[in-house]
Design a protein around this motif. Sequence first.
Motif, PDB file in Angstrom:
ATOM      1  N   VAL A 106       0.814  -1.222   0.000  1.00 38.26           N
ATOM      2  CA  VAL A 106       0.000   0.000   0.000  1.00 38.26           C
ATOM      3  C   VAL A 106       0.843   1.267   0.000  1.00 38.26           C
ATOM      4  CG1 VAL A 106      -2.010  -1.104   1.031  1.00 38.26           C
ATOM      5  CG2 VAL A 106      -0.378   0.013   2.514  1.00 38.26           C
ATOM      6  N   THR A 108       3.602   1.801  -1.519  1.00 37.88           N
ATOM      7  CA  THR A 108       4.236   2.087  -2.807  1.00 37.88           C
ATOM      8  C   THR A 108       3.188   2.638  -3.789  1.00 37.88           C
ATOM      9  OG1 THR A 108       4.003  -0.262  -3.334  1.00 37.88           O
ATOM     10  CG2 THR A 108       6.173   0.477  -2.634  1.00 37.88           C
ATOM     11  N   LYS A 109       1.998   2.844  -3.257  1.00 36.71           N
ATOM     12  CA  LYS A 109       0.935   3.504  -4.020  1.00 36.71           C
ATOM     13  C   LYS A 109       0.805   4.930  -3.480  1.00 36.71           C
ATOM     14  CE  LYS A 109      -1.361  -0.774  -5.223  1.00 36.71           C
ATOM     15  NZ  LYS A 109      -0.160  -1.590  -5.038  1.00 36.71           N
ATOM     16  N   PRO A 110      -0.060   5.751  -4.079  1.00 40.30           N
ATOM     17  CA  PRO A 110      -0.097   7.153  -3.613  1.00 40.30           C
ATOM     18  C   PRO A 110      -0.737   7.339  -2.228  1.00 40.30           C
ATOM     19  CG  PRO A 110      -0.934   6.944  -5.848  1.00 40.30           C
ATOM     20  CD  PRO A 110      -0.867   5.570  -5.295  1.00 40.30           C
ATOM     21  N   LEU A 111      -0.304   6.561  -1.272  1.00 43.32           N
ATOM     22  CA  LEU A 111      -0.742   6.720   0.116  1.00 43.32           C
ATOM     23  C   LEU A 111       0.492   7.101   0.930  1.00 43.32           C
ATOM     24  CD1 LEU A 111      -2.934   6.182   2.410  1.00 43.32           C
ATOM     25  CD2 LEU A 111      -1.906   3.917   2.595  1.00 43.32           C
ATOM     26  N   SER A 112       0.459   8.274   1.557  1.00 44.15           N
ATOM     27  CA  SER A 112       1.637   8.704   2.316  1.00 44.15           C
ATOM     28  C   SER A 112       1.716   7.930   3.628  1.00 44.15           C
ATOM     29  CB  SER A 112       1.563  10.204   2.599  1.00 44.15           C
ATOM     30  OG  SER A 112       0.558  10.452   3.548  1.00 44.15           O
ATOM     31  N   ARG A 113       2.908   7.876   4.174  1.00 45.11           N
ATOM     32  CA  ARG A 113       3.074   7.164   5.442  1.00 45.11           C
ATOM     33  C   ARG A 113       2.288   7.858   6.549  1.00 45.11           C
ATOM     34  NH1 ARG A 113       9.041   4.451   5.735  1.00 45.11           N
ATOM     35  NH2 ARG A 113       9.171   3.821   3.572  1.00 45.11           N
ATOM     36  N   SER A 252       8.358   7.788   8.934  1.00 44.07           N
ATOM     37  CA  SER A 252       8.836   8.280   7.631  1.00 44.07           C
ATOM     38  C   SER A 252      10.315   7.930   7.412  1.00 44.07           C
ATOM     39  CB  SER A 252       8.637   9.792   7.525  1.00 44.07           C
ATOM     40  OG  SER A 252       9.481  10.443   8.439  1.00 44.07           O
ATOM     41  N   ARG A 253      11.027   7.602   8.491  1.00 42.88           N
ATOM     42  CA  ARG A 253      12.443   7.229   8.370  1.00 42.88           C
ATOM     43  C   ARG A 253      12.652   5.716   8.457  1.00 42.88           C
ATOM     44  NH1 ARG A 253      12.057  11.962  10.752  1.00 42.88           N
ATOM     45  NH2 ARG A 253      13.494  13.642  10.294  1.00 42.88           N
ATOM     46  N   LYS A 254      11.567   5.002   8.605  1.00 37.78           N
ATOM     47  CA  LYS A 254      11.667   3.550   8.788  1.00 37.78           C
ATOM     48  C   LYS A 254      11.822   2.843   7.440  1.00 37.78           C
ATOM     49  CE  LYS A 254      10.873   0.711  12.424  1.00 37.78           C
ATOM     50  NZ  LYS A 254      11.292   0.929  13.798  1.00 37.78           N
TER      51      LYS A 254
END
Lengths: 256, 309
Positions: A106, A108-113, A252-254
């Motif tokens: 999910v 790698t689709k246009p869903l932000s973390r 976001s850094r994971k």
Amino acid sequence: MRAFGAFLRKESLETVRTWRVWVVGGMLLFFALSGPVLAELTPQILRSVSGTSGMGGLIIEVPDPGWADAYAQWVKNLSQIVTWAIIVMLGGMISSERKKGTATLVLTKPLSRRAFLMAKFVSHSVLIVLATLLGAAVTWLVTLLIFGEAPAGVLAETTAAWLVFAVMLVAVMTLLSALMDSQVSAALLGFGVLAGLGIAGMWEPASRYTPAGLMNAPAALLGGREVATGWPIASAVLVAIVSLAAAAAVFSRKEL
Amino acid sequence: MTASSAVELVSLTKVYGGVTALDAVDLSVPEGSVFGFMGPNGAGKTTTLRILTGLTWPTSGSAYVFGADATSATSTVRARIGFLPDVPGFYDWMTAEEFLRFAGSLFGIDRRTLDERTGALVDMAGLSGVTTRLGGYSRGMKQRLGIAQALVNAPALLLLDEPTSALDPLGRKDVLDMIASLSGRTTVFFSTHILSDVERVCDTVAVLDRGHVVAQAPVGELKARYGAQKIVVEVTQASEQVERLLRRTPSVSAVTRENHTLTLTVNDVDEARIAVPAAIASVGAGIVRMESGEVSLEDIFVELVGSER
């Protein structure tokens, strides 16, 4: 935003299609139904064994039960078993998606973390709030049926105080689950946070100004004491916001 | 940055706890190509794909997708990508159709288009009529669904990590046919260690070994380059003597013999063209035929990767 909505819909569907709704909803409903019944039966059980040879002839004086005892059962269950269950359940909120590989698909689709985390937080919070409100309503109804009296105001106040604490806990668990790779580690840290707040709550200033005050508030409100919940609620909201911001930064850094 | 590159890697390096997974990799994937990213297990193929999809970050260097930095790729860039990881993970409680609809909704695809695509992709994945929830799927079924979900947004760039590894021969053929059908319309970048798959559908390949790109070229060019270094010569007699003599010839690095046919690997084609006939003549044998050898990608792969092991 569209991706957030789509993921939130998935989370909501997952709640009703999996064990989640049964664990949270079922547990709260069970406590809501059993609390007033236990409050009614406990004195009768104690009286029945009072003065028997098994008790060494000890006479137990038990006052007649009332609505306050039923509400006390409800509050005790919320602040203990339900709180612990939330910590265990939410320990894997983020890490389980990483472990199963679903986060890879999910994200790698246009869903932000950030949207991923927020949808998790919102869906779990909504589940807990709705299940608790339902449980409170059932507690009120069963108490009214058994004791003939059930003031709604005090039940609403005590439940609301716990709910603020619970939603803050969901935010804290979002952070811990984003931080830790395993559900057990996140849950253990969650219990650590709970224990820390419990200890802090024994210190009067901490109880007055921090979320620790919300742990004591339901019982105090039920006891008819004046409780100033303004600061504890404000600090709980602050802790929730900071936890979510920290969760977003960590996640976001994971590496996934 | 090449103007027509779908993917561009510039000195891409990734170090995991002291282990270098990618070492200054430079790579360019032309738009519209079917690009085979070959390499043995542990070569760094999955790491490259993970960087391109923003799942991890390079230690140094850059990765670009359609000119945008992959490490800070926006939703706009990701909307143009379809990705299949090596082991796709699904929500066990969903059905295939539900998952495809969910995947499509993350792209904001409208309901009508999604209805059409979902039906077509479920068919393509051979999952029509399958009502089992994904938790009950076999590895092959999950792989086929994984490919279908990577296509739900009709991507301009399709990134596939070992797409055929869990498939039976028929499933493999279907997937390869599907990849071949995308040629020219969609850029397909797929990693694999199954060389016959690459040979069948790719127009361009890169060979990755221990974090280094050891070759990158169109398949035909690579074969011509390495084919020129193979010479097949059939002699009239005394083939054993010829073999012994050629093994001592400096321009010949390897010799194999089958009856009177010798296959030579040469390191200097021009010199070999003079030395080989001379050696044959010196033992009194004649030449029936002498020609450039046919090489397969496997020969090239073994030569590039195997020689260093």
